[in-house]
Design a protein around this motif. Structure first.
Motif, mmCIF file in Angstrom:
data_model
loop_
_atom_site.group_PDB
_atom_site.id
_atom_site.type_symbol
_atom_site.label_atom_id
_atom_site.label_comp_id
_atom_site.label_asym_id
_atom_site.label_seq_id
_atom_site.Cartn_x
_atom_site.Cartn_y
_atom_site.Cartn_z
ATOM 1 N N SER A 66 0.799 -1.222 0.000
ATOM 2 C CA SER A 66 0.000 0.000 0.000
ATOM 3 C C SER A 66 0.835 1.276 0.000
ATOM 4 C CB SER A 66 -0.946 0.015 1.215
ATOM 5 O OG SER A 66 -0.197 -0.109 2.422
ATOM 6 N N THR A 67 2.011 1.282 0.655
ATOM 7 C CA THR A 67 2.762 2.525 0.749
ATOM 8 C C THR A 67 4.194 2.365 0.236
ATOM 9 O OG1 THR A 67 3.707 2.221 2.969
ATOM 10 C CG2 THR A 67 1.454 3.077 2.841
ATOM 11 N N THR A 68 4.782 3.505 -0.124
ATOM 12 C CA THR A 68 6.151 3.531 -0.626
ATOM 13 C C THR A 68 7.146 3.113 0.446
ATOM 14 O OG1 THR A 68 6.202 5.889 -0.057
ATOM 15 C CG2 THR A 68 5.687 5.323 -2.327
ATOM 16 N N VAL A 69 6.979 3.603 1.659
ATOM 17 C CA VAL A 69 7.910 3.294 2.735
ATOM 18 C C VAL A 69 7.864 1.816 3.083
ATOM 19 C CG1 VAL A 69 8.412 3.700 5.180
ATOM 20 C CG2 VAL A 69 7.936 5.624 3.675
ATOM 21 N N GLU A 70 6.692 1.228 3.031
ATOM 22 C CA GLU A 70 6.559 -0.211 3.279
ATOM 23 C C GLU A 70 7.420 -1.005 2.297
ATOM 24 O OE1 GLU A 70 3.036 -3.644 3.208
ATOM 25 O OE2 GLU A 70 2.655 -1.615 2.455
ATOM 26 N N LEU A 71 7.343 -0.657 1.023
ATOM 27 C CA LEU A 71 8.135 -1.359 0.009
ATOM 28 C C LEU A 71 9.616 -1.077 0.191
ATOM 29 C CD1 LEU A 71 8.415 -3.041 -2.551
ATOM 30 C CD2 LEU A 71 7.991 -0.948 -3.883
ATOM 31 N N SER A 72 9.957 0.168 0.470
ATOM 32 C CA SER A 72 11.354 0.549 0.647
ATOM 33 C C SER A 72 11.994 -0.225 1.791
ATOM 34 C CB SER A 72 11.455 2.055 0.907
ATOM 35 O OG SER A 72 12.787 2.461 1.066
ATOM 36 N N ARG A 73 11.286 -0.336 2.900
ATOM 37 C CA ARG A 73 11.819 -1.063 4.053
ATOM 38 C C ARG A 73 11.942 -2.555 3.763
ATOM 39 N NH1 ARG A 73 8.275 2.043 8.713
ATOM 40 N NH2 ARG A 73 9.670 3.824 8.986
ATOM 41 N N LEU A 74 10.972 -3.104 3.047
ATOM 42 C CA LEU A 74 11.021 -4.516 2.683
ATOM 43 C C LEU A 74 12.270 -4.814 1.860
ATOM 44 C CD1 LEU A 74 9.556 -7.331 2.449
ATOM 45 C CD2 LEU A 74 8.656 -6.465 0.277
ATOM 46 N N ILE A 75 12.547 -3.958 0.894
ATOM 47 C CA ILE A 75 13.724 -4.153 0.035
ATOM 48 C C ILE A 75 15.002 -4.035 0.857
ATOM 49 C CG2 ILE A 75 15.030 -3.177 -1.893
ATOM 50 C CD1 ILE A 75 12.282 -2.306 -3.065
ATOM 51 N N GLY A 76 15.063 -3.030 1.725
ATOM 52 C CA GLY A 76 16.235 -2.844 2.555
ATOM 53 C C GLY A 76 16.545 -4.071 3.402
ATOM 54 N N HIS A 77 15.515 -4.626 4.035
ATOM 55 C CA HIS A 77 15.717 -5.821 4.854
ATOM 56 C C HIS A 77 16.099 -7.017 3.980
ATOM 57 C CE1 HIS A 77 14.655 -4.301 8.789
ATOM 58 N NE2 HIS A 77 13.570 -3.721 8.295
ATOM 59 N N ALA A 78 15.512 -7.131 2.802
ATOM 60 C CA ALA A 78 15.782 -8.268 1.928
ATOM 61 C C ALA A 78 17.237 -8.327 1.496
ATOM 62 C CB ALA A 78 14.870 -8.223 0.709
ATOM 63 N N VAL A 79 17.846 -7.156 1.260
ATOM 64 C CA VAL A 79 19.236 -7.121 0.766
ATOM 65 C C VAL A 79 20.237 -6.861 1.886
ATOM 66 C CG1 VAL A 79 18.457 -6.343 -1.500
ATOM 67 C CG2 VAL A 79 19.155 -4.640 0.198
ATOM 68 N N GLY A 80 19.749 -6.845 3.134
ATOM 69 C CA GLY A 80 20.658 -6.662 4.253
ATOM 70 C C GLY A 80 21.131 -5.246 4.452
ATOM 71 N N GLN A 81 20.334 -4.274 3.993
ATOM 72 C CA GLN A 81 20.669 -2.865 4.193
ATOM 73 C C GLN A 81 19.441 -2.141 4.748
ATOM 74 O OE1 GLN A 81 22.792 -0.910 0.859
ATOM 75 N NE2 GLN A 81 22.759 -2.911 -0.137
ATOM 76 N N PRO A 82 19.081 -2.411 5.989
ATOM 77 C CA PRO A 82 17.878 -1.786 6.558
ATOM 78 C C PRO A 82 17.906 -0.268 6.420
ATOM 79 C CG PRO A 82 18.753 -3.456 8.026
ATOM 80 C CD PRO A 82 19.781 -3.251 6.954
ATOM 81 N N VAL A 83 16.780 0.302 6.073
ATOM 82 C CA VAL A 83 16.667 1.752 5.924
ATOM 83 C C VAL A 83 15.559 2.259 6.822
ATOM 84 C CG1 VAL A 83 17.477 1.719 3.536
ATOM 85 C CG2 VAL A 83 15.036 1.545 3.987
ATOM 86 N N ASP A 84 15.681 3.504 7.229
ATOM 87 C CA ASP A 84 14.596 4.116 7.967
ATOM 88 C C ASP A 84 13.977 5.205 7.116
ATOM 89 O OD1 ASP A 84 15.914 6.705 8.409
ATOM 90 O OD2 ASP A 84 17.194 5.605 9.809
ATOM 91 N N ARG A 85 12.895 5.712 7.580
ATOM 92 C CA ARG A 85 12.106 6.650 6.777
ATOM 93 C C ARG A 85 12.860 7.929 6.477
ATOM 94 N NH1 ARG A 85 5.981 8.625 8.338
ATOM 95 N NH2 ARG A 85 5.785 10.239 6.754
ATOM 96 N N GLU A 86 13.777 8.305 7.343
ATOM 97 C CA GLU A 86 14.458 9.577 7.175
ATOM 98 C C GLU A 86 15.745 9.465 6.361
ATOM 99 O OE1 GLU A 86 12.912 12.260 8.068
ATOM 100 O OE2 GLU A 86 11.321 11.000 8.869
ATOM 101 N N GLN A 87 16.086 8.249 5.928
ATOM 102 C CA GLN A 87 17.347 8.108 5.193
ATOM 103 C C GLN A 87 17.296 8.896 3.898
ATOM 104 O OE1 GLN A 87 18.847 4.163 4.884
ATOM 105 N NE2 GLN A 87 20.112 4.593 3.107
ATOM 106 N N GLY A 88 18.370 9.573 3.590
ATOM 107 C CA GLY A 88 18.418 10.410 2.406
ATOM 108 C C GLY A 88 18.361 9.625 1.119
ATOM 109 N N ARG A 89 18.073 10.318 0.045
ATOM 110 C CA ARG A 89 17.943 9.699 -1.260
ATOM 111 C C ARG A 89 19.271 9.159 -1.738
ATOM 112 N NH1 ARG A 89 17.784 11.141 -6.699
ATOM 113 N NH2 ARG A 89 16.065 10.206 -7.854
#
Length: 313
Positions: A183-206
């Motif tokens: 449903s949301t962009t951040v949800e997908l972004s976090r999923l990808i980060g965890h999948a590749v072993g690079q967890p991201v938070d919402r405030e991480q820069g582009r």
């Protein structure tokens, strides 16, 4: 003397290089296939002057509204169409124009589109997974994520985005959708980060600057780019334009195409080389024009831009 971009507006990528390549002259006709916020277009219209003409298209109706306001300040003739640059032949036919002197297509996005969370283009700003350039039609990115097979996702991430973790990301997406709807962009972004072993938070820069001229790529960047391209059928439109480009340029006409990832650049490079070998073009770019580091520093989104040009025989 070139004018500077007004403060607070979208920064046009490689502006000086575009003007150098296209060499706009008073009285000429220019086609801008991705009008955006008219950053390039206003300069081109200024150069062709009152006796010239600019024709512009954009798939995003919001872009057209803002571009119109900016171009009206030039006091010269222009015509804008809500649609895709691949329809250039239809548009020129409707206007009774048999060819253009210059053509520009900037395959990137405006900062305003990326920075608007409601559009769903950003992987660091929470919003719906939409990504449609024209929000009134077509499937959203969320729709695609729920329907593409794991193999289709893997192939798209590999061939379009050169994503080294394509298979891992595709598997994570397919596994996630078995129990939850995206449903949301951040949800997908976090999923990808965890999948590749690079967890991201919402405030991480582009982009995170590592060295003097190096940038760390956000783990979700390529996936978001690929989804946007699929949602808006961008590669199919580009390939169609490249096929018909020699037909819409006048003799001696100049074309400039700015791409932002290798999948686009490969297609432009190949088409220009084939056109040169066939005698359709008298000259093409040997190497792409890249933003200088000072431009990348002022406008980080320009860092991956590549400008290729061709001159009609």
């Amino acid at each position: 003397m070139r004018r500077s971009t007004p403060q607070g507006e979208h920064i046009p990528v490689l502006l000086e290089d575009v003007l150098t390549v296209l060499q706009p002259q008073p009285g000429e006709i220019v086609f801008d296939g991705t009008i955006g916020y008219a950053g390039h277009a206003s300069e081109l219209l200024h150069e062709v002057g009152p006796q010239g003409r600019l024709i512009g298209t954009d798939f995003d109706p919001v872009n057209l509204q803002n571009a119109r306001l900016r171009l009206e300040q030039e006091g010269s003739t222009f015509h804008l169409e809500h649609g895709n640059y691949a329809s250039i032949q239809t548009i020129l036919g409707k206007l009774g124009i048999d060819g253009v002197d210059m053509l520009l297509v900037d395959l990137g996005m405006s900062s305003m589109q990326v920075d608007d969370p409601a559009r769903g283009f950003s992987y660091v700003r929470e919003g719906p997974l939409d990504m449609r350039m024209d929000p009134t039609r077509g499937k959203t990115a969320a729709d695609l994520l729920m329907t593409l097979s794991e193999q289709e996702l893997t192939e798209a991430l590999e061939t379009i985005g050169d994503e080294p973790n394509a298979a891992v990301i595709a598997k994570a997406i397919v596994t996630h959708r078995q129990t939850e709807i995206f449903s949301t962009t951040v949800e997908l972004s976090r999923l990808i980060g965890h999948a590749v072993g690079q967890p991201v938070d919402r405030e991480q820069g582009r982009k995170l600057r590592k060295g003097k001229k190096q940038w760390e790529i956000h783990p979700a960047a390529r996936t978001f780019q690929v989804l946007r391209i699929l949602v808006n059928r961008e590669l199919a439109n580009l390939e169609h334009l490249l096929r018909i480009l020699p037909e819409v340029l006048k003799p001696g006409g100049r074309a400039a195409i700015i791409s932002f990832h290798s999948g686009e650049d490969r297609r432009v490079k190949r088409a220009f080389k084939e056109g040169f070998a066939a005698g359709w073009y008298t000259a093409i770019a040997d190497e792409p024009v890249r933003p200088r580091f000072d431009e990348q520093r002022r406008n980080p989104r320009s860092r991956s831009a590549k400008l290729r040009w061709a001159i009609k025989a």
